[in-house]
Structures are given as C-alpha cells and as structure tokens.
Design a protein around this motif. Structure first.
Motif, PDB file in Angstrom:
ATOM      1  N   TYR A 194       0.814  -1.213   0.000  1.00 55.66           N
ATOM      2  CA  TYR A 194       0.000   0.000   0.000  1.00 55.66           C
ATOM      3  C   TYR A 194       0.851   1.268   0.000  1.00 55.66           C
ATOM      4  CZ  TYR A 194      -4.168  -2.801   0.684  1.00 55.66           C
ATOM      5  OH  TYR A 194      -5.187  -3.697   0.501  1.00 55.66           O
ATOM      6  N   MET A 195       1.883   1.297   0.826  1.00 56.17           N
ATOM      7  CA  MET A 195       2.659   2.522   1.001  1.00 56.17           C
ATOM      8  C   MET A 195       3.946   2.541   0.179  1.00 56.17           C
ATOM      9  SD  MET A 195       2.098   2.875   5.122  1.00 56.17           S
ATOM     10  CE  MET A 195       2.298   4.644   5.209  1.00 56.17           C
ATOM     11  N   ALA A 196       4.259   1.397  -0.473  1.00 58.83           N
ATOM     12  CA  ALA A 196       5.474   1.275  -1.289  1.00 58.83           C
ATOM     13  C   ALA A 196       6.738   1.567  -0.474  1.00 58.83           C
ATOM     14  CB  ALA A 196       5.392   2.174  -2.521  1.00 58.83           C
ATOM     15  N   ILE A 197       6.762   1.046   0.754  1.00 57.36           N
ATOM     16  CA  ILE A 197       7.899   1.245   1.659  1.00 57.36           C
ATOM     17  C   ILE A 197       8.543  -0.112   1.953  1.00 57.36           C
ATOM     18  CG2 ILE A 197       8.667   2.053   3.910  1.00 57.36           C
ATOM     19  CD1 ILE A 197       6.185   3.836   4.023  1.00 57.36           C
ATOM     20  N   PRO A 198       9.773  -0.349   1.473  1.00 60.87           N
ATOM     21  CA  PRO A 198      10.487  -1.579   1.846  1.00 60.87           C
ATOM     22  C   PRO A 198      11.201  -1.399   3.173  1.00 60.87           C
ATOM     23  CG  PRO A 198      11.806  -0.316   0.315  1.00 60.87           C
ATOM     24  CD  PRO A 198      10.540   0.491   0.559  1.00 60.87           C
ATOM     25  N   GLY A 199      11.678  -2.481   3.762  1.00 57.02           N
ATOM     26  CA  GLY A 199      12.389  -2.361   5.032  1.00 57.02           C
ATOM     27  C   GLY A 199      13.204  -3.587   5.368  1.00 57.02           C
ATOM     28  N   GLU A 220      12.859  -1.831   9.880  1.00 57.36           N
ATOM     29  CA  GLU A 220      13.618  -0.577   9.802  1.00 57.36           C
ATOM     30  C   GLU A 220      13.544  -0.043   8.378  1.00 57.36           C
ATOM     31  OE1 GLU A 220      15.173   0.921  12.463  1.00 57.36           O
ATOM     32  OE2 GLU A 220      14.521  -0.693  13.802  1.00 57.36           O
ATOM     33  N   ASN A 221      13.228   1.238   8.244  1.00 58.65           N
ATOM     34  CA  ASN A 221      13.097   1.859   6.931  1.00 58.65           C
ATOM     35  C   ASN A 221      14.236   2.847   6.691  1.00 58.65           C
ATOM     36  OD1 ASN A 221       9.826   1.895   8.075  1.00 58.65           O
ATOM     37  ND2 ASN A 221      10.454   0.563   6.411  1.00 58.65           N
ATOM     38  N   TYR A 222      14.391   3.262   5.442  1.00 60.32           N
ATOM     39  CA  TYR A 222      15.497   4.142   5.062  1.00 60.32           C
ATOM     40  C   TYR A 222      14.963   5.308   4.243  1.00 60.32           C
ATOM     41  CZ  TYR A 222      20.129   5.480   3.304  1.00 60.32           C
ATOM     42  OH  TYR A 222      21.287   6.159   3.004  1.00 60.32           O
ATOM     43  N   GLY A 272       4.849  10.012   7.663  1.00 60.09           N
ATOM     44  CA  GLY A 272       6.019  10.839   7.381  1.00 60.09           C
ATOM     45  C   GLY A 272       7.052  10.104   6.549  1.00 60.09           C
ATOM     46  N   VAL A 273       7.269   8.825   6.868  1.00 62.44           N
ATOM     47  CA  VAL A 273       8.217   8.010   6.102  1.00 62.44           C
ATOM     48  C   VAL A 273       7.787   7.969   4.635  1.00 62.44           C
ATOM     49  CG1 VAL A 273       9.180   5.688   5.790  1.00 62.44           C
ATOM     50  CG2 VAL A 273       8.862   6.603   8.098  1.00 62.44           C
ATOM     51  N   MET A 274       6.516   7.719   4.394  1.00 66.54           N
ATOM     52  CA  MET A 274       5.998   7.629   3.030  1.00 66.54           C
ATOM     53  C   MET A 274       6.103   8.963   2.303  1.00 66.54           C
ATOM     54  SD  MET A 274       2.235   6.379   1.743  1.00 66.54           S
ATOM     55  CE  MET A 274       1.426   7.784   2.517  1.00 66.54           C
ATOM     56  N   PHE A 275       5.715  10.051   2.972  1.00 61.29           N
ATOM     57  CA  PHE A 275       5.785  11.368   2.339  1.00 61.29           C
ATOM     58  C   PHE A 275       7.229  11.703   1.956  1.00 61.29           C
ATOM     59  CE2 PHE A 275       2.050  12.544   5.337  1.00 61.29           C
ATOM     60  CZ  PHE A 275       1.147  11.924   4.493  1.00 61.29           C
ATOM     61  N   LEU A 396       7.633   1.551  -5.460  1.00 57.89           N
ATOM     62  CA  LEU A 396       8.246   0.505  -4.635  1.00 57.89           C
ATOM     63  C   LEU A 396       9.622   0.132  -5.172  1.00 57.89           C
ATOM     64  CD1 LEU A 396       8.133  -1.475  -2.289  1.00 57.89           C
ATOM     65  CD2 LEU A 396       6.907  -3.079  -3.764  1.00 57.89           C
ATOM     66  N   ASN A 397       9.744   0.007  -6.489  1.00 57.72           N
ATOM     67  CA  ASN A 397      11.043  -0.332  -7.082  1.00 57.72           C
ATOM     68  C   ASN A 397      12.085   0.732  -6.772  1.00 57.72           C
ATOM     69  OD1 ASN A 397      10.075  -2.699  -8.170  1.00 57.72           O
ATOM     70  ND2 ASN A 397       9.701  -1.860 -10.205  1.00 57.72           N
ATOM     71  N   ASN A 398      11.701   2.001  -6.896  1.00 57.73           N
ATOM     72  CA  ASN A 398      12.641   3.095  -6.601  1.00 57.73           C
ATOM     73  C   ASN A 398      13.049   3.093  -5.131  1.00 57.73           C
ATOM     74  OD1 ASN A 398      12.533   3.956  -9.236  1.00 57.73           O
ATOM     75  ND2 ASN A 398      10.991   5.531  -8.867  1.00 57.73           N
ATOM     76  N   ALA A 399      12.077   2.840  -4.253  1.00 55.30           N
ATOM     77  CA  ALA A 399      12.378   2.796  -2.815  1.00 55.30           C
ATOM     78  C   ALA A 399      13.286   1.614  -2.492  1.00 55.30           C
ATOM     79  CB  ALA A 399      11.084   2.718  -2.016  1.00 55.30           C
ATOM     80  N   ASN A 400      13.060   0.493  -3.179  1.00 55.24           N
ATOM     81  CA  ASN A 400      13.917  -0.683  -2.985  1.00 55.24           C
ATOM     82  C   ASN A 400      15.351  -0.398  -3.427  1.00 55.24           C
ATOM     83  OD1 ASN A 400      13.044  -3.150  -1.768  1.00 55.24           O
ATOM     84  ND2 ASN A 400      11.474  -3.326  -3.355  1.00 55.24           N
ATOM     85  N   LYS A 401      15.483   0.273  -4.569  1.00 58.64           N
ATOM     86  CA  LYS A 401      16.833   0.623  -5.064  1.00 58.64           C
ATOM     87  C   LYS A 401      17.549   1.527  -4.071  1.00 58.64           C
ATOM     88  CE  LYS A 401      15.671   0.299  -9.981  1.00 58.64           C
ATOM     89  NZ  LYS A 401      15.319   1.098 -11.190  1.00 58.64           N
ATOM     90  N   LEU A 402      16.810   2.482  -3.506  1.00 52.73           N
ATOM     91  CA  LEU A 402      17.401   3.385  -2.513  1.00 52.73           C
ATOM     92  C   LEU A 402      17.887   2.601  -1.298  1.00 52.73           C
ATOM     93  CD1 LEU A 402      17.855   6.385  -1.551  1.00 52.73           C
ATOM     94  CD2 LEU A 402      15.643   6.170  -0.402  1.00 52.73           C
TER      95      LEU A 402
END
Length: 481
Positions: A194-199, A220-222, A272-275, A396-402
């Motif tokens: 939903y939020m496209a946040i990997p961890g 843990e998120n980045y 906040g993490v998602m934004f 999600l892919n961009n967040a994963n790459k980061l």
C-alpha cells in the motif's frame, strides 16, 4: 487573484536541504499544520484519510486473526505504572503527568498514556482465570503522549501520535512467539503493497528493545536523507508483565501459571516516512493504493466550449471508484491548477480541452515521473487502471533501489566508520553488550544499532568491531531518527 507559484510551491530542493524541503512539503501540500502546543500537530484531511486507510487495512487483517478491538482510559494511576520497573524506567522521562483537577491536587498523579500495558493488564488479571480464557487477543486504536525530546518533526517525532496497540496473552511461550511472523508479515504487507515502503526485518539489541520486553522485532526503513527510521514493531514480553500485574491462569491439569504476552504497533510515523520517501521537488507523491483521490480532471477552455465540461463530467462519473476531483474553477489558470495538484500529489492528472475532444483523446500526466501521454478516450478505462498499478510498482522499485544502495558490510571499526560517514547502513559483527553499544555510538558520532537481521551470515570467528572479542551477531548500524 492567482498566487505566485514560487510562494505556493516548494522553494528548496530535496537533495540540497532535506529538512527545510520536508517542512515545506508537510505544510504546503496541506498534510499537517503546527499548533501552539509544541510537538503536537494537526492532521489535515489528506493525511488523516491516508491514516484511515492504513487503520482500516490493518484492522481488517487483525479481525481475520481473531483480534478484537477495545478501548482503555487515557489516564494511568502512577501506582499501576510503577508495577513493572524496567518498563517504567524506559518511559519515565517521556511521561506527562496530570496532578490537578481544577484547583484541587489529585491524591495520586495520573500519567497521560505513553503506552497502555499498565492500565490494560490490571483488567487482564481480572479477566483471565483459566486456559479457556486464552488466547486473549485485544487491540486498541489510540493516541499516546511521549514528551521528552528536543527536536519534534511532523509525523516522524511528535509528542502526541496515533497508533494501534495489540496486547495478546497466550498459555504457552510457543503460541506467543508464533504470533511474531503473522504480525510482522501483516505490517510488511501494508508497508510494501500500500505505502510502497520496503524495510529490513530483524530483532533489536537488548539495549534498544522495548522497555519490559524479552525481545523486540522491527521493520527498519530508510529515507532519502540517508537516515534510518524505525517502522512497525512486535514485542515478545514473555511473562514479565504477567508477573508484575499478576496475570495467572489454570491450565487443563489445574496447574497455575503466568500467561505469555506480546505487544505490537504501527503508528502515524509511517505517514512521514511515506511522504519523505516518495515526494519530490514539485511536492507530494503518493502511491495510488493509499491516495484517497487518485485522479484529478482538469477541463481546459470549458467556459467557451460546453462539450469539454460535458466530457469531463462523464470521465468523473466513469472513474467514481477512484474519488476523482473535477477542477472547474474559473478564478485560476490551468497552469496554476497543474502546479497545485502536483504539489498535493494526486497520482494521475487528466487534461481535456477542445483540441483533445476533436481527436477523441485526453492528455494524462503520471505524478511520479511527470510523464505525459495522449490516450484515446475509448481506451481510457484500461489505461488508467494499468497506469495506477505502474505508478505503485515504480515507487516501490525506486524505494527498494534506494534501500539496497544504502546497505553495506564491514568487519572492522575503521571500515565501519568510513561507511557510516558515507551514510550507509552497515552490517557489522558486534558483541551483545550495552557498554559496547555506548562506545559505538560515541565513536561513530551518534550512529546506533538498528536491528539484527533474521538471516545472519556466519558469525564464527568474527570479532566485535568495538571490543575485539568474539561477536554474538551481525547487526545493522547507522544514523537514525
């Protein structure tokens, strides 16, 4: 009168001044506002609608697990809070106290809920008598107040925030620990799908675990500013609270024992993490699955051509399930509207004017990459559905790459220091020692252990980067909120 874009839009770049960029994003995209109470924010409709979506999706999954919702008081008598000393010690600096009712001093101070173990477990001790009363699986959606910190940041660190509190009790340790994968797995699904946040999923060190728990598991998120931030968590409390609050049951053989307990939560911090993770220099970027309004329709020249508005309204009706916004304001220009909806993060913008109508098409702009495509109206339904999925996947892919670009490994302090200075999350061998972690924080200028990943490389023969003794585990270390 049309406002100047430089005043309305973001005036700093994300990569150049993340802190100021984030502050502007939160206020100008109308996600939150500051109040006269330091560290406490207003959740404006956009952010609150997103939180409602998270709440509803989590709640739906919890009910499938047999968890029931309850609500307990906001105020906790000091005598109750003090029953579990390790727990109290962990929260003592953050507790806000009520000492008076009007002009009358209370006989006993009341804590404003920093978390609800104390007030809930007094009731658990009355309700649980037999193995037939177990498992007991309750959750509450509540606000909490944790007062002590110097630098509140909207959503990331606020003195009052909203979360769910799961508080479960089981007859055996095995049953209690089996809940961990279900809860963390559920939170992981919400974050990713939903939020496209990997961890990174793992266990906290003893120094960093929840006060009163046997162990804590976290995601843990980045973030793009190269800092880690703790996401949802699960705490296995063992029998610590059961012994403190006298929560006992008789098993099938009539033998008395203490229950085994867990607590777990996801909070408004994840907003906040998602934004921060997805948004850009033009403003807010939202994953379509979490956005309340997924489409904005902007008719151009409709005041001169009635057919444009007619078609715009047809499109609005066609995509009603996406809660579309039809922007038919006359007092501002189309260009102003484009900038405003980019700032506010609507995933898809559909533009339609007289020339588009002549060609039986619309122009669609995807918010994540601002890619512009001309689409025939007869193909619009399939295109919109597919492109919303594409945006979700790209984010999600961009967040994963980061995240993956941030992960590194070091086997000695020199390498670890260099990589932490380069703002990496560094996997290092470490001894299970609070003293070791204190020295680590000092030598790295504030970096700390994040979590111990569940999948561990071999630790045999690996030396702790601080003590030089045999390490107990590999753990991620980095700068964090």
């Amino acid at each position: 009168m049309q406002k100047n874009k430089s005043q309305e839009g973001l005036t700093v770049k994300k990569e150049e001044n993340f802190s100021e960029w984030y502050t502007q994003l939160i206020t100008k995209a109308e996600l939150a506002d500051y109040t006269s109470v330091s560290g406490c924010i207003v959740f404006r409709p956009t952010s609150w609608q997103i939180w409602e979506k998270i709440r509803d999706e989590v709640d739906k999954r919890l009910k499938k697990m047999g968890v029931k919702n309850v609500y307990f008081p906001l105020f906790i008598p000091e005598s109750l809070l003090k029953k579990e000393q390790e727990h109290v010690k962990g929260f003592a600096p953050e507790v806000a106290w009520v000492t008076h009712a009007g002009n009358t001093k209370l006989q006993e101070r009341l804590a404003v809920r920093p978390t609800s173990e104390a007030i809930m477990y007094e009731s658990y001790s009355k309700w649980i008598r037999s193995w037939r009363d177990l498992p007991l699986k309750y959750n509450q959606w509540s606000n909490v107040v944790r007062w002590e910190f110097n630098n509140p940041i909207p959503f990331f660190r606020t003195r009052e925030f909203i979360f769910n509190e799961g508080h479960t009790a089981f007859a055996t340790k095995k049953e209690a620990e089996e809940e961990a994968d279900k809860i963390i797995g559920m939170y992981k699904e919400i974050l990713e799908n939903y939020m496209a946040i990997p961890g990174i999923i793992g266990k906290k060190t003893d120094k960093e675990k929840f006060a009163g728990a046997e162990y804590t598991m976290t995601i843990e998120n980045y973030l793009p500013n190269k800092k880690a931030i703790q996401g949802p968590d699960f705490h296995h409390d063992g029998q610590n609270f059961a012994k403190a609050y006298d929560i006992k049951f008789k098993d099938k053989n009539g033998k008395e024992d203490y229950v085994w307990q867990n607590t777990w939560a996801i909070s408004t911090r994840m907003l906040g993490v998602m934004f921060a993770l997805h948004s850009d220099d033009n403003g807010l970027v939202l994953p379509p699955k979490i956005a309340y309004n997924k489409i904005v329709i902007i008719p151009i020249g409709f005041e001169k051509d009635e057919k444009v508005m007619k078609k715009a309204k047809e499109i609005e009706k066609q995509f009603s399930k996406y809660e579309p916004i039809l922007d038919d304001r006359l007092e501002v220009t189309p260009g102003y509207k484009f900038h405003e909806w980019e700032l506010k993060g609507i995933p898809l913008r559909i533009e339609i004017g007289p020339k588009d109508l002549e060609k039986n098409q619309v122009t669609i702009i995807s918010r994540d990459n601002l890619n512009k495509q001309e689409v025939k109206i007869k193909y619009l339904d399939k295109f919109v559905e597919k492109e919303l999925d594409n945006i979700q996947e790209r984010l999600l892919n961009n967040a994963n790459k980061l995240l993956q670009s941030a992960l590194d490994k070091a086997e000695n302090l020199k390498d670890a220091l260099k990589k932490i200075k380069d703002q990496k999350l560094v996997l290092v061998p470490l001894k299970n020692s609070e003293k070791v972690e204190d020295i680590l924080k000092e030598k790295t200028n504030g970096a700390k252990t994040l979590n111990i990943p569940l999948t561990q490389p071999s630790i045999k023969g690996k030396k702790c980067i601080i003590s030089g003794e045999q390490a107990d585990y590999w753990v991620y270390v980095g700068k964090s909120y």
